[in-house]
Motif scaffolding. Structure first.
Motif, PDB file in Angstrom:
ATOM      1  N   PRO A  63       1.050  -0.933  -0.002  1.00 16.03           N
ATOM      2  CA  PRO A  63      -0.056  -0.254  -0.216  1.00 16.03           C
ATOM      3  C   PRO A  63       1.155   1.133  -0.371  1.00 16.03           C
ATOM      4  CG  PRO A  63       0.180  -1.402   1.899  1.00 16.03           C
ATOM      5  CD  PRO A  63       0.442  -1.645   1.787  1.00 16.03           C
ATOM      6  N   ALA A  64       0.356   2.418  -0.509  1.00 18.43           N
ATOM      7  CA  ALA A  64       1.118   3.734  -0.651  1.00 18.43           C
ATOM      8  C   ALA A  64       0.717   4.107   0.294  1.00 18.43           C
ATOM      9  CB  ALA A  64       0.424   4.078  -2.014  1.00 18.43           C
ATOM     10  N   CYS A  65      -1.051   4.009   0.821  1.00 16.36           N
ATOM     11  CA  CYS A  65      -1.114   4.849   1.902  1.00 16.36           C
ATOM     12  C   CYS A  65      -1.572   3.453   2.913  1.00 16.36           C
ATOM     13  CB  CYS A  65      -2.327   5.911   1.782  1.00 16.36           C
ATOM     14  SG  CYS A  65      -1.667   7.275   0.837  1.00 16.36           S
ATOM     15  N   ILE A  66      -1.852   3.879   4.269  1.00 19.26           N
ATOM     16  CA  ILE A  66      -3.125   3.261   5.328  1.00 19.26           C
ATOM     17  C   ILE A  66      -3.809   3.607   6.132  1.00 19.26           C
ATOM     18  CG2 ILE A  66      -2.754   1.857   7.037  1.00 19.26           C
ATOM     19  CD1 ILE A  66      -0.061   0.361   6.204  1.00 19.26           C
ATOM     20  N   ARG A  67      -4.779   3.677   6.346  1.00 18.47           N
ATOM     21  CA  ARG A  67      -5.659   4.312   7.380  1.00 18.47           C
ATOM     22  C   ARG A  67      -5.815   3.330   8.683  1.00 18.47           C
ATOM     23  NH1 ARG A  67     -11.128   6.387   4.868  1.00 18.47           N
ATOM     24  NH2 ARG A  67     -11.670   4.287   4.433  1.00 18.47           N
ATOM     25  N   THR A  68      -5.113   4.492   9.431  1.00 18.58           N
ATOM     26  CA  THR A  68      -5.761   4.105  10.767  1.00 18.58           C
ATOM     27  C   THR A  68      -6.331   4.717  11.071  1.00 18.58           C
ATOM     28  OG1 THR A  68      -3.823   5.140  11.806  1.00 18.58           O
ATOM     29  CG2 THR A  68      -3.127   3.230  10.961  1.00 18.58           C
ATOM     30  N   GLN A  69      -7.586   4.424  12.927  1.00 18.29           N
ATOM     31  CA  GLN A  69      -8.399   5.151  13.408  1.00 18.29           C
ATOM     32  C   GLN A  69      -8.593   4.132  14.964  1.00 18.29           C
ATOM     33  OE1 GLN A  69     -12.063   5.642  11.791  1.00 18.29           O
ATOM     34  NE2 GLN A  69     -12.016   7.873  12.636  1.00 18.29           N
ATOM     35  N   LEU A  70      -8.389   4.488  16.064  1.00 14.76           N
ATOM     36  CA  LEU A  70      -8.946   4.054  17.232  1.00 14.76           C
ATOM     37  C   LEU A  70     -10.000   4.481  18.048  1.00 14.76           C
ATOM     38  CD1 LEU A  70      -7.563   3.300  20.014  1.00 14.76           C
ATOM     39  CD2 LEU A  70      -7.326   5.973  21.471  1.00 14.76           C
ATOM     40  N   GLN A  71     -10.038   3.148  18.023  1.00 13.01           N
ATOM     41  CA  GLN A  71     -11.794   2.067  18.055  1.00 13.01           C
ATOM     42  C   GLN A  71     -11.902   2.250  19.728  1.00 13.01           C
ATOM     43  OE1 GLN A  71     -14.004   3.712  15.934  1.00 13.01           O
ATOM     44  NE2 GLN A  71     -13.340   3.751  14.108  1.00 13.01           N
ATOM     45  N   GLY A  72     -10.584   1.436  20.255  1.00  9.06           N
ATOM     46  CA  GLY A  72     -11.540   1.381  21.285  1.00  9.06           C
ATOM     47  C   GLY A  72     -10.333   1.869  22.460  1.00  9.06           C
ATOM     48  N   ARG A  73      -9.708   2.267  23.800  1.00  7.11           N
ATOM     49  CA  ARG A  73      -8.951   2.291  24.331  1.00  7.11           C
ATOM     50  C   ARG A  73      -9.993   1.987  25.547  1.00  7.11           C
ATOM     51  NH1 ARG A  73      -6.039   7.914  24.113  1.00  7.11           N
ATOM     52  NH2 ARG A  73      -6.269   8.785  26.453  1.00  7.11           N
ATOM     53  N   TRP A  74      -8.668   1.809  27.099  1.00  8.69           N
ATOM     54  CA  TRP A  74      -9.011   1.574  28.327  1.00  8.69           C
ATOM     55  C   TRP A  74      -7.314   1.241  28.918  1.00  8.69           C
ATOM     56  CZ3 TRP A  74     -13.360   1.724  30.522  1.00  8.69           C
ATOM     57  CH2 TRP A  74     -13.610   1.293  32.037  1.00  8.69           C
ATOM     58  N   LEU A  75      -7.532   2.772  30.081  1.00 14.81           N
ATOM     59  CA  LEU A  75      -6.639   3.019  30.383  1.00 14.81           C
ATOM     60  C   LEU A  75      -6.595   2.977  32.157  1.00 14.81           C
ATOM     61  CD1 LEU A  75      -5.657   5.795  28.367  1.00 14.81           C
ATOM     62  CD2 LEU A  75      -4.822   3.453  27.628  1.00 14.81           C
ATOM     63  N   PHE A  76      -8.020   2.530  31.991  1.00  8.60           N
ATOM     64  CA  PHE A  76      -7.947   2.472  33.990  1.00  8.60           C
ATOM     65  C   PHE A  76      -8.094   4.088  34.909  1.00  8.60           C
ATOM     66  CE2 PHE A  76      -6.987  -1.933  33.437  1.00  8.60           C
ATOM     67  CZ  PHE A  76      -8.141  -2.787  35.089  1.00  8.60           C
ATOM     68  N   ASP A  77      -7.747   4.672  34.269  1.00  3.83           N
ATOM     69  CA  ASP A  77      -7.840   6.165  33.886  1.00  3.83           C
ATOM     70  C   ASP A  77      -7.781   7.343  32.079  1.00  3.83           C
ATOM     71  OD1 ASP A  77      -7.152   9.095  35.357  1.00  3.83           O
ATOM     72  OD2 ASP A  77      -5.758   8.039  36.965  1.00  3.83           O
ATOM     73  N   ALA A  78      -7.809   8.695  33.127  1.00  2.00           N
ATOM     74  CA  ALA A  78      -8.609   9.304  31.820  1.00  2.00           C
ATOM     75  C   ALA A  78      -7.096   9.505  31.127  1.00  2.00           C
ATOM     76  CB  ALA A  78      -8.949  10.704  31.949  1.00  2.00           C
ATOM     77  N   ALA A  79      -5.753   8.996  31.607  1.00  8.73           N
ATOM     78  CA  ALA A  79      -4.782   9.289  30.729  1.00  8.73           C
ATOM     79  C   ALA A  79      -3.878   8.136  30.943  1.00  8.73           C
ATOM     80  CB  ALA A  79      -4.046  10.531  31.539  1.00  8.73           C
ATOM     81  N   VAL A  80      -2.225   8.274  30.129  1.00 10.25           N
ATOM     82  CA  VAL A  80      -1.293   6.911  29.855  1.00 10.25           C
ATOM     83  C   VAL A  80      -0.851   7.135  30.984  1.00 10.25           C
ATOM     84  CG1 VAL A  80       0.521   5.934  28.617  1.00 10.25           C
ATOM     85  CG2 VAL A  80      -2.135   7.056  27.701  1.00 10.25           C
ATOM     86  N   TYR A  81      -0.286   6.421  32.224  1.00 14.66           N
ATOM     87  CA  TYR A  81       0.079   7.069  33.507  1.00 14.66           C
ATOM     88  C   TYR A  81       0.502   5.230  33.647  1.00 14.66           C
ATOM     89  CZ  TYR A  81      -2.923  10.472  34.868  1.00 14.66           C
ATOM     90  OH  TYR A  81      -3.352  11.807  35.100  1.00 14.66           O
ATOM     91  N   ASP A  82       1.542   4.996  34.047  1.00 14.08           N
ATOM     92  CA  ASP A  82       3.190   4.187  33.787  1.00 14.08           C
ATOM     93  C   ASP A  82       2.573   2.936  34.964  1.00 14.08           C
ATOM     94  OD1 ASP A  82       4.438   6.119  33.285  1.00 14.08           O
ATOM     95  OD2 ASP A  82       5.926   6.723  34.155  1.00 14.08           O
ATOM     96  N   ASP A  83       2.007   3.332  35.595  1.00 14.66           N
ATOM     97  CA  ASP A  83       0.902   2.295  36.846  1.00 14.66           C
ATOM     98  C   ASP A  83      -0.047   1.291  36.103  1.00 14.66           C
ATOM     99  OD1 ASP A  83       0.363   4.254  37.830  1.00 14.66           O
ATOM    100  OD2 ASP A  83       0.682   3.793  39.666  1.00 14.66           O
ATOM    101  N   ASN A  84      -0.790   1.529  35.116  1.00 17.00           N
ATOM    102  CA  ASN A  84      -1.745   1.061  34.498  1.00 17.00           C
ATOM    103  C   ASN A  84      -1.229  -0.345  33.501  1.00 17.00           C
ATOM    104  OD1 ASN A  84      -3.650   2.204  36.658  1.00 17.00           O
ATOM    105  ND2 ASN A  84      -3.993   3.869  35.305  1.00 17.00           N
ATOM    106  N   TRP A  85      -2.621  -0.757  33.390  1.00 22.67           N
ATOM    107  CA  TRP A  85      -2.604  -1.687  32.398  1.00 22.67           C
ATOM    108  C   TRP A  85      -3.386  -1.545  31.656  1.00 22.67           C
ATOM    109  CZ3 TRP A  85       0.780  -5.499  31.450  1.00 22.67           C
ATOM    110  CH2 TRP A  85       1.575  -6.748  32.509  1.00 22.67           C
ATOM    111  N   MET A  86      -3.100  -0.909  30.116  1.00 26.61           N
ATOM    112  CA  MET A  86      -4.073  -1.137  29.049  1.00 26.61           C
ATOM    113  C   MET A  86      -4.161  -1.172  27.816  1.00 26.61           C
ATOM    114  SD  MET A  86      -1.428   2.542  28.315  1.00 26.61           S
ATOM    115  CE  MET A  86      -1.210   2.846  30.248  1.00 26.61           C
ATOM    116  N   CYS A  87      -5.125  -1.078  27.301  1.00 27.33           N
ATOM    117  CA  CYS A  87      -5.302  -1.934  26.127  1.00 27.33           C
ATOM    118  C   CYS A  87      -5.998  -0.762  24.702  1.00 27.33           C
ATOM    119  CB  CYS A  87      -5.755  -2.825  26.160  1.00 27.33           C
ATOM    120  SG  CYS A  87      -5.802  -3.431  24.344  1.00 27.33           S
ATOM    121  N   MET A  88      -5.571  -0.913  23.435  1.00 29.13           N
ATOM    122  CA  MET A  88      -5.880   0.014  22.244  1.00 29.13           C
ATOM    123  C   MET A  88      -6.177  -0.463  20.892  1.00 29.13           C
ATOM    124  SD  MET A  88      -4.011   3.997  22.665  1.00 29.13           S
ATOM    125  CE  MET A  88      -3.521   4.353  24.494  1.00 29.13           C
ATOM    126  N   VAL A  89      -7.440  -0.141  20.791  1.00 27.30           N
ATOM    127  CA  VAL A  89      -7.625  -1.113  19.104  1.00 27.30           C
ATOM    128  C   VAL A  89      -7.783  -0.160  18.368  1.00 27.30           C
ATOM    129  CG1 VAL A  89      -9.315  -3.112  18.472  1.00 27.30           C
ATOM    130  CG2 VAL A  89      -8.568  -3.015  20.715  1.00 27.30           C
TER     131      VAL A  89
END
Length: 225
Positions: free
Chosen positions: A184-210
């Motif tokens: 592909p010359a281009c790829i499109r990506t879009q965040l559709q799922g996000r779980w951080l156990f909080d509102a921000a990316v902190y060091d001491d949380n498990w997180m997952c993004m899709v």
């Protein structure tokens, strides 16, 4: 189509549960596949196929796929990563994005997903984070870590070093030229799922993004020499 937000929540909570059980020593992508498999099987039953043959790339596999029971076409394909502080995952993620774009382009009804999970500190080191001290996140311009209305367009053909070298390596690792496939010359990506156990990316949380991965419209191809 899978439920990306629910999947992100399920994986992050499962990692936390496993940590509370003292099973961190087992953590790996293969171990995490147990949680993803359970989530998918509960919804799609026998239509779920782990380690599915890629529809375009010979002798390549996809971590998970969901088939349409009527047509046997691929409805969803998922690549997964559990990042840690042991090694650099960027090349593997670039490879997975190309693999997913090719699968998504195989049929108009195929949805492709990139799932990345990890401990907050490692996630920030290896995947995405807020710019700090003038430093860009490791996959800046590739995977956005906040939901946006429009997909992010990743310009592979026009990328500069060192990103171009990573894309070129992806084309080589997947043996596109040997298989007569243009990347592909281009790829499109879009965040559709996000779980951080909080509102921000902190060091001491498990997180997952899709992220959903798709082709440009109209799709364009390129050959990286």
């Amino acid at each position: 189509m899978i439920l990306p937000q629910a999947l992100a929540e399920a994986v992050a909570h499962w990692l936390r549960f496993e940590e509370l059980c003292g099973r961190q020593v087992l953590f790996s992508e293969r171990h995490m596949a147990h949680a993803i498999g359970q989530f998918l099987l509960a919804r799609y039953g026998n239509n779920v196929v782990p380690e599915c043959s890629h529809p375009v790339l010979p002798r390549k596999l996809i971590d998970f796929a969901v088939h349409d029971p009527n047509s046997n076409n691929l409805v969803d394909v998922i690549e997964t990563k559990l990042v840690n502080d042991k090694r650099d995952f960027r090349q593997e993620i670039y490879n997975d994005l190309v693999r997913l774009e090719l699968a998504a382009n195989h049929t108009a009804d195929t949805n492709a997903w990139m799932l990345i999970a990890g401990w907050g500190e490692h996630f920030k080191q290896k995947v995405v984070c807020e710019p700090e001290d003038g430093q860009l996140s490791p996959l800046d311009g590739i995977l956005h870590h906040y939901k946006q209305e429009e997909p992010q367009v990743v310009e592979i053909a026009q990328s500069n070093a060192p990103e171009r070298a990573l894309w070129q390596r992806s084309f080589q690792d997947l043996k596109l030229a040997d298989s007569g496939i243009e990347g592909p010359a281009c790829i499109r990506t879009q965040l559709q799922g996000r779980w951080l156990f909080d509102a921000a990316v902190y060091d001491d949380n498990w997180m997952c993004m899709v992220w959903q991965v798709s082709s440009s419209n109209p799709r364009e191809t390129c050959v990286l020499e």
